[in-house]
Design a protein around this motif. Structure first.
Motif, PDB file in Angstrom:
ATOM      1  N   LEU A 321       0.908  -1.349   0.001  1.00 48.56           N
ATOM      2  CA  LEU A 321       0.053  -0.053   0.027  1.00 48.56           C
ATOM      3  C   LEU A 321       0.823   1.156   0.039  1.00 48.56           C
ATOM      4  O   LEU A 321       1.899   1.327   0.591  1.00 48.56           O
ATOM      5  N   PRO A 322       0.221   2.369  -0.756  1.00 49.23           N
ATOM      6  CA  PRO A 322       1.105   3.632  -0.525  1.00 49.23           C
ATOM      7  C   PRO A 322       1.082   4.169   0.881  1.00 49.23           C
ATOM      8  O   PRO A 322       0.132   3.511   1.739  1.00 49.23           O
ATOM      9  N   SER A 323       2.021   4.866   1.222  1.00 47.35           N
ATOM     10  CA  SER A 323       2.292   5.270   2.677  1.00 47.35           C
ATOM     11  C   SER A 323       1.140   6.289   3.215  1.00 47.35           C
ATOM     12  O   SER A 323       0.868   6.404   4.396  1.00 47.35           O
ATOM     13  N   SER A 324       0.262   6.564   2.084  1.00 47.06           N
ATOM     14  CA  SER A 324      -0.695   7.698   2.483  1.00 47.06           C
ATOM     15  C   SER A 324      -2.059   6.860   2.851  1.00 47.06           C
ATOM     16  O   SER A 324      -2.825   7.666   3.181  1.00 47.06           O
ATOM     17  N   THR A 325      -1.949   5.742   2.417  1.00 44.73           N
ATOM     18  CA  THR A 325      -3.396   5.002   2.686  1.00 44.73           C
ATOM     19  C   THR A 325      -3.645   4.757   4.040  1.00 44.73           C
ATOM     20  O   THR A 325      -2.824   4.260   4.702  1.00 44.73           O
ATOM     21  N   PRO A 326      -4.946   5.099   4.745  1.00 47.56           N
ATOM     22  CA  PRO A 326      -5.178   5.084   5.950  1.00 47.56           C
ATOM     23  C   PRO A 326      -5.183   3.606   6.403  1.00 47.56           C
ATOM     24  O   PRO A 326      -5.498   2.764   5.646  1.00 47.56           O
ATOM     25  N   SER A 327      -4.805   3.270   7.637  1.00 49.56           N
ATOM     26  CA  SER A 327      -4.693   1.981   7.697  1.00 49.56           C
ATOM     27  C   SER A 327      -5.618   1.571   9.107  1.00 49.56           C
ATOM     28  O   SER A 327      -5.882   0.242   9.280  1.00 49.56           O
ATOM     29  N   LEU A 418       7.301   4.366  32.600  1.00 47.70           N
ATOM     30  CA  LEU A 418       8.134   4.402  31.438  1.00 47.70           C
ATOM     31  C   LEU A 418       7.355   5.198  30.330  1.00 47.70           C
ATOM     32  O   LEU A 418       6.206   5.153  29.993  1.00 47.70           O
ATOM     33  N   VAL A 419       8.104   6.243  29.592  1.00 50.61           N
ATOM     34  CA  VAL A 419       7.547   6.781  28.510  1.00 50.61           C
ATOM     35  C   VAL A 419       8.056   6.069  27.168  1.00 50.61           C
ATOM     36  O   VAL A 419       9.577   6.124  27.067  1.00 50.61           O
ATOM     37  N   MET A 420       7.321   5.163  26.733  1.00 51.74           N
ATOM     38  CA  MET A 420       7.938   4.273  25.666  1.00 51.74           C
ATOM     39  C   MET A 420       8.787   4.904  24.454  1.00 51.74           C
ATOM     40  O   MET A 420       8.362   6.155  24.007  1.00 51.74           O
ATOM     41  N   PRO A 421       9.450   4.226  23.940  1.00 53.00           N
ATOM     42  CA  PRO A 421      10.141   4.573  22.574  1.00 53.00           C
ATOM     43  C   PRO A 421       9.126   4.513  21.614  1.00 53.00           C
ATOM     44  O   PRO A 421       8.252   3.740  21.388  1.00 53.00           O
ATOM     45  N   SER A 422       9.545   5.138  20.332  1.00 49.10           N
ATOM     46  CA  SER A 422       8.715   5.385  19.237  1.00 49.10           C
ATOM     47  C   SER A 422       9.300   4.964  17.939  1.00 49.10           C
ATOM     48  O   SER A 422      10.559   5.232  17.798  1.00 49.10           O
ATOM     49  N   TRP A 423       8.766   4.619  16.998  1.00 44.90           N
ATOM     50  CA  TRP A 423       9.098   4.103  15.715  1.00 44.90           C
ATOM     51  C   TRP A 423       8.564   5.037  14.677  1.00 44.90           C
ATOM     52  O   TRP A 423       7.287   5.128  14.553  1.00 44.90           O
ATOM     53  N   THR A 424       9.309   5.946  13.832  1.00 46.08           N
ATOM     54  CA  THR A 424       8.676   7.048  13.033  1.00 46.08           C
ATOM     55  C   THR A 424       9.083   6.932  11.703  1.00 46.08           C
ATOM     56  O   THR A 424      10.170   6.314  11.465  1.00 46.08           O
ATOM     57  N   GLY A 425       8.450   7.678  10.749  1.00 45.87           N
ATOM     58  CA  GLY A 425       9.177   7.635   9.592  1.00 45.87           C
ATOM     59  C   GLY A 425       9.120   6.500   8.789  1.00 45.87           C
ATOM     60  O   GLY A 425      10.065   6.156   7.820  1.00 45.87           O
ATOM     61  N   LEU A 426       8.254   5.442   9.167  1.00 46.38           N
ATOM     62  CA  LEU A 426       8.256   4.317   8.398  1.00 46.38           C
ATOM     63  C   LEU A 426       8.037   4.051   7.032  1.00 46.38           C
ATOM     64  O   LEU A 426       7.266   4.828   6.310  1.00 46.38           O
ATOM     65  N   LYS A 427       9.067   3.805   6.048  1.00 44.80           N
ATOM     66  CA  LYS A 427       9.054   3.580   4.788  1.00 44.80           C
ATOM     67  C   LYS A 427       9.048   2.244   4.387  1.00 44.80           C
ATOM     68  O   LYS A 427      10.209   1.267   4.704  1.00 44.80           O
ATOM     69  N   GLY A 428       8.150   1.380   4.189  1.00 45.04           N
ATOM     70  CA  GLY A 428       8.044  -0.208   3.919  1.00 45.04           C
ATOM     71  C   GLY A 428       7.400  -1.076   4.993  1.00 45.04           C
ATOM     72  O   GLY A 428       6.417  -0.330   5.384  1.00 45.04           O
ATOM     73  N   PRO A 547       8.632  12.673  18.692  1.00 45.06           N
ATOM     74  CA  PRO A 547       8.409  11.543  18.724  1.00 45.06           C
ATOM     75  C   PRO A 547       7.285  10.673  19.810  1.00 45.06           C
ATOM     76  O   PRO A 547       6.722   9.564  19.706  1.00 45.06           O
ATOM     77  N   ALA A 548       7.723  11.383  21.044  1.00 43.34           N
ATOM     78  CA  ALA A 548       7.085  11.064  22.276  1.00 43.34           C
ATOM     79  C   ALA A 548       5.249  11.149  22.052  1.00 43.34           C
ATOM     80  O   ALA A 548       4.602  10.397  22.980  1.00 43.34           O
ATOM     81  N   THR A 549       4.780  11.661  21.272  1.00 40.97           N
ATOM     82  CA  THR A 549       3.453  11.963  20.838  1.00 40.97           C
ATOM     83  C   THR A 549       2.843  10.971  20.063  1.00 40.97           C
ATOM     84  O   THR A 549       1.779  10.913  19.741  1.00 40.97           O
ATOM     85  N   VAL A 550       3.545   9.858  19.736  1.00 42.82           N
ATOM     86  CA  VAL A 550       3.111   8.758  18.835  1.00 42.82           C
ATOM     87  C   VAL A 550       2.235   7.900  19.684  1.00 42.82           C
ATOM     88  O   VAL A 550       2.560   7.502  20.886  1.00 42.82           O
ATOM     89  N   PRO A 551       0.865   7.723  19.181  1.00 44.27           N
ATOM     90  CA  PRO A 551      -0.072   7.112  19.824  1.00 44.27           C
ATOM     91  C   PRO A 551       0.218   5.564  20.065  1.00 44.27           C
ATOM     92  O   PRO A 551       0.988   5.026  19.408  1.00 44.27           O
ATOM     93  N   GLN A 552      -0.266   5.125  21.199  1.00 44.46           N
ATOM     94  CA  GLN A 552       0.113   3.680  21.469  1.00 44.46           C
ATOM     95  C   GLN A 552      -0.530   2.743  20.354  1.00 44.46           C
ATOM     96  O   GLN A 552       0.323   1.718  20.078  1.00 44.46           O
ATOM     97  N   ARG A 553      -1.416   2.831  19.624  1.00 37.59           N
ATOM     98  CA  ARG A 553      -1.787   1.980  18.688  1.00 37.59           C
ATOM     99  C   ARG A 553      -1.311   2.550  17.285  1.00 37.59           C
ATOM    100  O   ARG A 553      -1.285   3.404  16.772  1.00 37.59           O
ATOM    101  N   SER A 554      -0.353   1.525  16.608  1.00 38.99           N
ATOM    102  CA  SER A 554       0.369   1.763  15.684  1.00 38.99           C
ATOM    103  C   SER A 554      -0.427   2.428  14.505  1.00 38.99           C
ATOM    104  O   SER A 554      -1.352   2.188  14.194  1.00 38.99           O
ATOM    105  N   ARG A 555       0.063   3.351  13.596  1.00 37.45           N
ATOM    106  CA  ARG A 555      -0.398   4.062  12.328  1.00 37.45           C
ATOM    107  C   ARG A 555       0.316   3.794  11.140  1.00 37.45           C
ATOM    108  O   ARG A 555       1.553   4.324  10.896  1.00 37.45           O
ATOM    109  N   VAL A 556       0.196   2.457  10.533  1.00 38.20           N
ATOM    110  CA  VAL A 556       1.210   2.199   9.536  1.00 38.20           C
ATOM    111  C   VAL A 556       0.344   1.874   8.415  1.00 38.20           C
ATOM    112  O   VAL A 556       0.858   1.496   7.118  1.00 38.20           O
TER     113      VAL A 556
END
Length: 556
Positions: A321-327, A418-428, A547-556
């Protein structure tokens, strides 16, 4: 196609089979386009040189005695056409022509392959190389990307492999100098800004020497503490730049006109080794087609087709899917709302499964088998062992393979939430494939104190996860296919992360380590081997300022 099929196709084309000739042209055009485009840096003559190369190859196909040497033979023809063109053009005329180019090949590489970070830096550094180095780099780039062998590179240049190794090493040294210039020009050195005030913006050898001399003597521009990934590691598995929209290849020559039946212009980097996958109807519909009229190949592309990426030729990769597609909305559809049997059999689209809180398995329960995913290697902006101890520390991972994130939680220094780490800028894609390290973070401190967790004690205090967050092992393993950035968001409890590129063998060994006792357990395999494997929480394709504002539920 495999080697045997290609040999049969070449033999058929030599015997006058037009369909076989079509397959050769459509399969090898992208390779020639990339060699010529990079060697000439996107000059307006690229189309003519590609055209002349393919024309000569088809016209002289009957003289090829060994079908196994077709690729090196074709590449050698391309290099001869590049050198012949250089002899025909004067240096002054070349400079004048380049000034009117809309976009050079470095820019096309960055845009069409969506390069960022140090990969983008390598592509832009090509502009600073001399013509001879660019010609060699056009072959070496494809060698590192897996499209050519060293023998084919040497044959194309007309030298032996030993001499080719020396030439490549010298070219790489000059490429690293050019990368330093690209980094410095993106910086904020006041002395360099003053120097560039007299520069017309065109890369050339004179200014390359001036900028390189400044960088060697400037502590600001030299960036002694910066981790620079070798260019060859950045280019491993990188796709070919797709042939541009509207590119026309006219092959009209005395009854030998090649007529294409069906082809695609954008799928899996236009590599010939994926040609078998390209002929599948489902792929052709999503990628575009090559239409023919009067012996002319016209490459087209559907407007909203996603940019190509280096990936294995699987059904999953062609349906990315293109990165702009809502998940979020799509996965929530219940099975009862999809009565069609054909729809329910389909694998969940990537991003539908977010890791949920699981119950700790018994330490004596051996993990499931770990699926083996393709791995061409992962590069890390933090090197082979990145250590991140402070809020805002980050590491960018690129490539295809396994990664270990090792947790170091220190409630003795600072307990709390704990303020959890986040994964951002995902391509792929990114999957949470396994957990190991011999210990889960909520395991009892001892066999007698079953009420206390492993993240602290009554004396020092406890580190507490946010409600609903997936519990962690000492070692958490992920699979990267693309690019993503991991950021430490430490604010409450004290913790650090160590990040290592890893391998399937190491993951398998870790999760099966034992024997277990009161504080040591087997790990957990999470990977299903499909796109419905878990993805990490706190994952997004966006790049938020914090990056700490990334919600707990992933947005991919």
């Amino acid at each position: 196609m495999d080697g045997r099929q290609w040999r049969a196709t070449i033999a058929a084309a030599q015997a006058g089979d037009r369909r076989a000739l079509d397959e050769l042209v459509e399969g090898w055009l992208p390779l020639v386009y990339n060699i010529v485009g990079r060697a000439l840096n996107g000059h307006a003559d690229v189309d003519d040189v590609v055209q002349e190369t393919m024309l000569r190859a088809v016209d002289n196909l009957g003289s090829l005695r060994d079908p196994d040497s077709f690729r090196s033979w074709l590449v050698a023809i391309a290099m001869r056409q590049i050198r012949d063109r250089a002899r025909r053009k004067s240096a002054d005329r070349l400079t004048e022509d380049v000034a009117h180019d809309a976009a050079d090949f470095a820019e096309l590489t960055v845009l069409r392959l969506q390069l960022e970070g140090q990969r983008r830096e390598v592509a832009e550094a090509v502009r600073w190389l001399d013509d001879e180095d660019r010609q060699l780099l056009s072959l070496w780039w494809l060698e590192v990307a897996g499209e050519l062998s060293r023998r084919e590179l040497a044959d194309a240049v007309g030298i032996n492999r030993q001499h080719a190794a020396v030439r490549v090493q010298r070219m790489k040294a000059r490429l690293e100098t050019a990368r330093g210039i690209v980094r410095a020009l993106d910086g904020a050195c006041p002395e360099l800004r003053e120097l560039t005030g007299r520069w017309d913006g065109r890369p050339d050898s004179v200014w390359r020497k001036r900028f390189a001399r400044h960088i060697r003597g400037c502590a600001y521009c030299a960036e002694p503490g910066r981790a620079v990934v070798p260019a060859e590691r950045l280019l491993v598995g990188l796709a070919l730049v797709p042939v541009p929209v509207g590119f026309t290849l006219s092959l009209v020559f005395g009854g030998k006109t090649a007529v294409a039946a069906t082809a695609t212009a954008t799928t899996v980097g236009w590599s010939a080794k994926f040609l078998g996958a390209l002929t599948q109807p489902a792929v052709a519909v999503t990628a575009g087609a090559t239409f023919v009229a009067g012996g002319a190949y016209v490459v087209t592309q559907t407007p909203d087709a996603p940019p190509p990426r280096a990936a294995a030729p699987t059904a999953a990769s062609t349906a990315r899917l293109p990165s702009s597609t809502p998940s979020a909305p799509t996965p929530s559809v219940s099975p009862s709302s999809s009565p069609s049997p054909t729809r329910t059999k389909k694998a969940d689209p990537y991003g539908t499964v977010v890791d949920a809180v699981d119950k700790a398995p018994d330490p004596d329960t051996e993990p499931a088998a770990l699926p083996r995913r393709p791995a061409s290697g992962v590069t890390s902006s933090g090197g082979a062992h990145a250590t991140m101890n402070h809020r805002g520390d980050s590491v960018t991972l690129q490539g295809q393979g396994y990664v270990l994130v090792r947790w170091q939680i220190s409630p003795q220094y600072r307990a709390g939430s704990l303020v959890m780490p986040s994964w951002t800028g995902l391509k792929g894609k990114l999957f949470h494939v396994a957990s190991g390290g011999g210990r889960r973070m909520d395991d009892p401190v001892s066999s007698t104190d079953t009420s206390a967790t492993g993240m602290g004690n009554a004396t020092t205090g406890y580190a507490v996860l946010p409600s609903g967050t997936q519990q962690m092992w000492q070692n958490e393993y992920f699979y990267v296919d693309g690019e993503v950035t991991l950021t430490v968001n430490e604010r409450g409890a004290d913790y650090g992360l160590n990040v290592f590129p890893s391998t399937w063998d190491k993951v398998e060994e870790d999760v099966r380590s034992g024997p277990p006792d009161g504080t040591t357990r087997y790990g957990l395999v999470r990977d299903t081997g499909k796109d419905n494997a878990p993805v990490p929480q706190y994952l997004t394709r966006a790049t938020p300022a914090d990056p700490a504002t990334v919600p707990q539920r992933s947005r991919v």
